[in-house]
Design an enzyme around this catalytic site. Structure first.
Site, short mmCIF file in Angstrom:
data_model
loop_
_atom_site.label_atom_id
_atom_site.label_comp_id
_atom_site.label_asym_id
_atom_site.label_seq_id
_atom_site.Cartn_x
_atom_site.Cartn_y
_atom_site.Cartn_z
N ASP A 13 0.90 -1.24 -0.06
CA ASP A 13 0.00 0.10 -0.09
C ASP A 13 0.81 1.33 0.00
O ASP A 13 0.37 2.23 0.79
CB ASP A 13 -1.09 -0.12 1.25
CG ASP A 13 -2.08 -1.21 1.13
OD1 ASP A 13 -1.89 -2.15 0.19
OD2 ASP A 13 -2.66 -1.11 2.03
N LYS A 113 -6.80 -5.04 -3.03
CA LYS A 113 -7.66 -5.68 -2.14
C LYS A 113 -8.60 -4.49 -1.51
O LYS A 113 -8.61 -3.26 -1.66
CB LYS A 113 -6.65 -5.97 -0.94
CG LYS A 113 -6.01 -4.77 -0.39
CD LYS A 113 -4.61 -5.29 0.58
CE LYS A 113 -4.12 -4.12 0.89
NZ LYS A 113 -4.84 -3.33 2.09
N CYS A 158 -2.02 -2.78 7.60
CA CYS A 158 -1.89 -3.61 6.27
C CYS A 158 -0.66 -4.43 6.15
O CYS A 158 -0.53 -5.37 5.62
CB CYS A 158 -2.32 -2.87 5.01
SG CYS A 158 -3.91 -2.34 5.18
C1 VGL Z 1 -4.79 0.52 5.70
C2 VGL Z 1 -6.59 1.55 7.03
C3 VGL Z 1 -7.25 1.09 6.11
C4 VGL Z 1 -3.48 0.34 5.28
C5 VGL Z 1 -5.74 0.32 4.77
O1 VGL Z 1 -2.82 0.15 4.27
O2 VGL Z 1 -2.76 -0.02 6.59
N1 VGL Z 1 -4.93 0.88 6.88
N2 VGL Z 1 -7.00 0.74 4.75
#
Ligand code: VGL
Ligand code: ZN
Length: 217
Positions: A13, A113, A158
């Site tokens: 991410d 995702k 994540c």
């Molecule tokens: C994430 C919160 C919501 C992350 C993704 O990438 O850690 N955290 N969606």
């Protein structure tokens, strides 16, 4: 007989939404990009994977979908406790794009995702309720990888859940966590996440130590 190592890097991410200026900005998120590019370019990895949080605009993890809830409140999604996040990484928006400096051209596989509005997916391997898998574990197993190093954002969400699932879903694979090539939200929660990963057999390592003899790239 020792089998040959096949090494994979999972970049979790590293998107505009989680970097300063993004909708769910993590302090210093952008600072890891040069370190990760170094990892991508140094030739040690046979396989490079990036995950991408990729939510529909009405995703149930968004506070905006829960009247009366504020961002970062605790709420519920499909009957389970859920942090109420700001709208972030909505499919097709700049917030969901990878950081522009990340060397995405050298990534072999992108795992999106968080597409199902009824469940959140912190892990790149499966939804938080563990009901549906993404296909990443099968793909990595098909590649025959022996080692997986995990880095990215956010450490205690994540990155942690991806590393823990990798350890569980990729039998026999050595999983490690890049501390300096990751950033998290809350310092106490980051420390707890590192301890939880170590207890699960996932050691913390430093990208800087790997780069030391290789710079400049
Ligand atoms: C994430 C919160 C919501 C992350 C993704 O990438 O850690 N955290 N969606
Ligand atoms: Zn998300």
């Amino acid at each position: 007989m020792t089998a040959k190592q096949k090494r994979a890097l999972l970049i979790v991410d590293v998107q505009n939404g989680f970097c300063p200026g993004g909708n769910l900005a993590v302090e210093g998120g952008h600072e890891i990009v040069p370190l990760i590019n170094g990892l991508i370019r140094n030739g040690e990895y046979d396989v490079i994977v990036a995950s991408q949080d990729w939510h529909p605009a009405d995703h149930g993890s968004f506070a905006s979908q829960h009247p009366g809830k504020n961002v970062f409140d605790m709420g519920e999604l499909s009957g389970k406790p859920q942090v109420m996040w700001p709208d972030h990484c909505v499919q097709g928006t700049p917030d969901a794009e990878f950081h522009p400096d990340l060397d995405i051209a050298k990534v072999h596989y992108i795992q999106q995702k968080g597409l199902n509005p009824l469940v959140d997916s912190y892990s790149a391997f499966r939804d938080n309720d563990q009901a549906a898998v993404t296909g990443l574990a099968d793909w990595l197993i098909a590649q025959g990888i022996t080692d997986l190093d995990v880095c990215g954002i956010a450490t205690e969400y994540c990155v942690k859940f991806s590393a823990l699932d990798a350890k569980e879903m990729l039998p026999g694979v050595n999983v490690r966590f890049f501390e300096d090539a990751s950033r998290g939200i809350d310092p106490a929660a980051i420390s707890a996440a590192i301890a939880e990963m170590e207890a699960a057999g996932i050691p913390s390592i430093q990208a800087k130590a790997i780069h030391e003899n290789r710079m400049p790239w």
